[in-house]
Design a protein around this motif. Structure first.
Motif, PDB file in Angstrom:
ATOM      1  N   MET B  46      17.336 130.062  55.806  1.00  0.00           N
ATOM      2  CA  MET B  46      16.443 131.037  56.717  1.00  0.00           C
ATOM      3  C   MET B  46      15.871 130.493  57.801  1.00  0.00           C
ATOM      4  SD  MET B  46      17.002 133.997  55.383  1.00  0.00           S
ATOM      5  CE  MET B  46      15.705 134.972  55.812  1.00  0.00           C
ATOM      6  N   SER B  47      15.499 129.341  57.861  1.00  0.00           N
ATOM      7  CA  SER B  47      14.915 128.550  58.942  1.00  0.00           C
ATOM      8  C   SER B  47      15.817 128.287  60.127  1.00  0.00           C
ATOM      9  CB  SER B  47      14.357 127.040  58.551  1.00  0.00           C
ATOM     10  OG  SER B  47      15.347 126.322  57.889  1.00  0.00           O
ATOM     11  N   GLU B  48      17.242 128.240  59.853  1.00  0.00           N
ATOM     12  CA  GLU B  48      18.164 128.209  60.915  1.00  0.00           C
ATOM     13  C   GLU B  48      18.345 129.754  61.524  1.00  0.00           C
ATOM     14  OE1 GLU B  48      21.565 125.162  59.728  1.00  0.00           O
ATOM     15  OE2 GLU B  48      20.930 126.137  58.024  1.00  0.00           O
ATOM     16  N   LEU B  49      18.204 130.539  60.889  1.00  0.00           N
ATOM     17  CA  LEU B  49      18.328 131.989  61.004  1.00  0.00           C
ATOM     18  C   LEU B  49      16.981 132.452  61.972  1.00  0.00           C
ATOM     19  CD1 LEU B  49      19.467 134.891  60.829  1.00  0.00           C
ATOM     20  CD2 LEU B  49      17.618 135.414  59.320  1.00  0.00           C
ATOM     21  N   LYS B  50      15.976 131.881  61.793  1.00  0.00           N
ATOM     22  CA  LYS B  50      14.599 132.112  62.432  1.00  0.00           C
ATOM     23  C   LYS B  50      14.934 131.500  63.982  1.00  0.00           C
ATOM     24  CE  LYS B  50      10.950 129.574  61.685  1.00  0.00           C
ATOM     25  NZ  LYS B  50      10.199 128.886  62.575  1.00  0.00           N
ATOM     26  N   GLU B  51      15.274 130.232  63.755  1.00  0.00           N
ATOM     27  CA  GLU B  51      15.483 129.605  65.357  1.00  0.00           C
ATOM     28  C   GLU B  51      16.780 130.623  66.156  1.00  0.00           C
ATOM     29  OE1 GLU B  51      13.945 127.245  66.943  1.00  0.00           O
ATOM     30  OE2 GLU B  51      12.790 127.674  65.140  1.00  0.00           O
ATOM     31  N   LEU B  52      17.756 130.957  65.505  1.00  0.00           N
ATOM     32  CA  LEU B  52      18.696 131.532  66.092  1.00  0.00           C
ATOM     33  C   LEU B  52      18.297 132.759  66.813  1.00  0.00           C
ATOM     34  CD1 LEU B  52      21.915 131.766  66.429  1.00  0.00           C
ATOM     35  CD2 LEU B  52      21.920 133.345  64.400  1.00  0.00           C
ATOM     36  N   MET B  53      17.395 133.521  65.827  1.00  0.00           N
ATOM     37  CA  MET B  53      16.665 134.707  66.525  1.00  0.00           C
ATOM     38  C   MET B  53      15.750 134.662  67.347  1.00  0.00           C
ATOM     39  SD  MET B  53      16.186 137.313  63.084  1.00  0.00           S
ATOM     40  CE  MET B  53      17.451 138.178  62.260  1.00  0.00           C
TER      41      MET B  53
END
Lengths: 110, 325
Positions: B46-53
């Motif tokens: 989810m942390s990677e998703l947060k960065e992507l978004m």
């Protein structure tokens, strides 16, 4: 000169187009034969005639005259008035004969 | 395609609405969707998703596993994971999966609009017929596409308005013309001049100069009046309008003119006193026509009828585009 000024100074009756009198008049034309009017009248002329038949409206619209002045208070049929309303043609009435009417127009500088 | 829409809607008088209607019905999701999209795998964190978004300012991402769509994860899912302090969890734990609401690349945009309406979701993954993920679509994508289409319709309408003679240029043929036909009844003085007035209006609308329109209208009026006065059963007026030439044909089926040359003399008329009382019969009709046309010809046979053809050549200064504007 605009039509409303002429109406006022000559005491003409407005038969059709009372809301439409702020039109410039450039000159005049006199004839009762429609083909002559078609050949001779110019746009923005005031057309003085004794003719009252419904076809004078089509001719006036075609030639884009400023308006029609019917002389000698000739009775204009309802069909003519109705058509003039439809086509936005100004129709005025003068109690004087054609000659006298034209003399007054000339006196105004037309 | 563009020209077809424009001309049809012009003729139908519905402005650009025909095209807009067509667009909404016809545009497919595949044409509006975003294909250049980001995806995540179920095992991404989810942390990677947060960065992507955050980096790409996006609010929803399809989740792809081994090439097929496994779910979708949105900013709300990210908020849930933040609330629970589980940013190090895999996307799989927070994504929406199972019966996903998707759009199909080949379905009309209108269907997608309805699905957005019903489900209240913000985005849909787009699948092709083999269920491959081919894009993502948002309400924003649809609005943007429709606005662009509207803009196109609008500019097209404006172009027609500024240059009505574009009407002709949009149609390709070896010779394009617009044909207007009118029936003229015998003795129908009340409608005398209607056909010529309508032709004049049509000419002005498609870009003729007022001078040309008046010239055509005057000659046509005389011909129209002749049909009303002199024929047995009226006749027809046909205007054939080309960009460089206008031809108006007045035809009737009798009685015919005994002596055409005589009829063309100024002042010659066979009108009855009754007709003359109405202001006709000056014997100037054909003379006026001759003056207004570039070419005229009369064919007449007793008992058969009369054909009067009037030709008006459009000189360069007689189109609005090259003339007075």
């Amino acid at each position: 000169m605009q039509i409303n000024e002429i109406v006022e100074k000559l005491g003409l009756t407005v038969l059709v187009g009372a809301d439409n009198l702020k039109v410039d008049v450039a000159g005049g034309y006199v004839a009762d034969l429609l083909s002559c009017v078609i050949a001779g009248a110019k746009p923005q002329d005031l057309w003085v005639t004794l003719q009252t038949h419904v076809n004078i409206v089509a001719v006036a619209a075609l030639k884009e005259v400023a308006g029609i002045v019917v002389a000698e208070s000739a009775v204009v049929p309802d069909a003519t008035l109705e058509k003039a309303k439809q086509q936005g043609v100004v129709m005025l009435s003068s109690p004087l004969p054609v000659y006298e009417t034209v003399k007054q127009l000339v006196a105004l500088g037309l | 395609m563009k020209s077809r829409f424009t001309l049809l809607s012009l003729l139908g008088g519905d402005g650009g609405l025909g095209k807009v209607h067509e667009l909404i019905r016809e545009i497919r999701v595949g044409r509006v969707m975003t294909t250049n999209m980001y995806t995540v795998a179920p095992d991404d964190l989810m942390s990677e998703l947060k960065e992507l978004m955050r980096e790409h300012h996006i609010s929803g991402v399809p989740v792809v596993e081994e090439g097929t769509l496994a779910g979708i994860v949105s900013i709300e899912d990210l908020i849930h994971s933040l609330e629970e302090g589980k940013l190090d969890s895999p996307v799989r734990d927070f994504m929406t999966s199972g019966e996903l609401i998707v759009a199909r690349a080949n379905e009309p945009v209108m269907e997608a609009v309805r699905r957005f309406e019903v489900t209240k979701i913000g985005r849909m993954p787009v699948l092709d017929t083999q269920d491959n993920l081919v894009g993502i679509i948002t309400r924003g994508d649809i609005i943007e596409a429709l606005l662009a289409a509207l803009q196109e319709v609008y500019s097209e309408a404006e172009r027609i308005h500024d240059h009505p003679d574009y009407f002709f240029e949009a149609l390709e043929s070896d010779s394009t013309s617009l044909v207007l036909r009118y029936n003229v009844k015998h003795r129908d003085f009340a409608r005398g001049g209607d056909a010529s007035a309508k032709i004049k209006q049509a000419l002005l609308r498609i870009g003729a100069s007022p001078v040309l329109a008046r010239r055509v209208a005057i000659a046509t009026y005389e011909a129209e009046i002749n049909l009303i006065i002199h024929t047995d059963n009226g006749g027809t007026i046909t205007a054939d309008i080309k960009p460089y030439e206008i031809s108006v044909l007045a035809e009737d089926r009798g009685p015919g003119i005994p002596d055409v040359e005589l009829a063309r003399q100024p002042g010659y008329s066979t009108a009855t006193p009754e007709i003359r009382e109405m202001g006709f019969g000056a014997g100037m009709g054909l003379v006026n026509i001759d003056r207004c046309t570039d070419d005229m010809s009369i064919w007449s046979a007793l008992g058969i009828g009369t054909r009067l053809q009037m030709i008006f050549r459009v000189s360069p200064e007689e189109t609005k585009r090259n003339g007075t504007g």
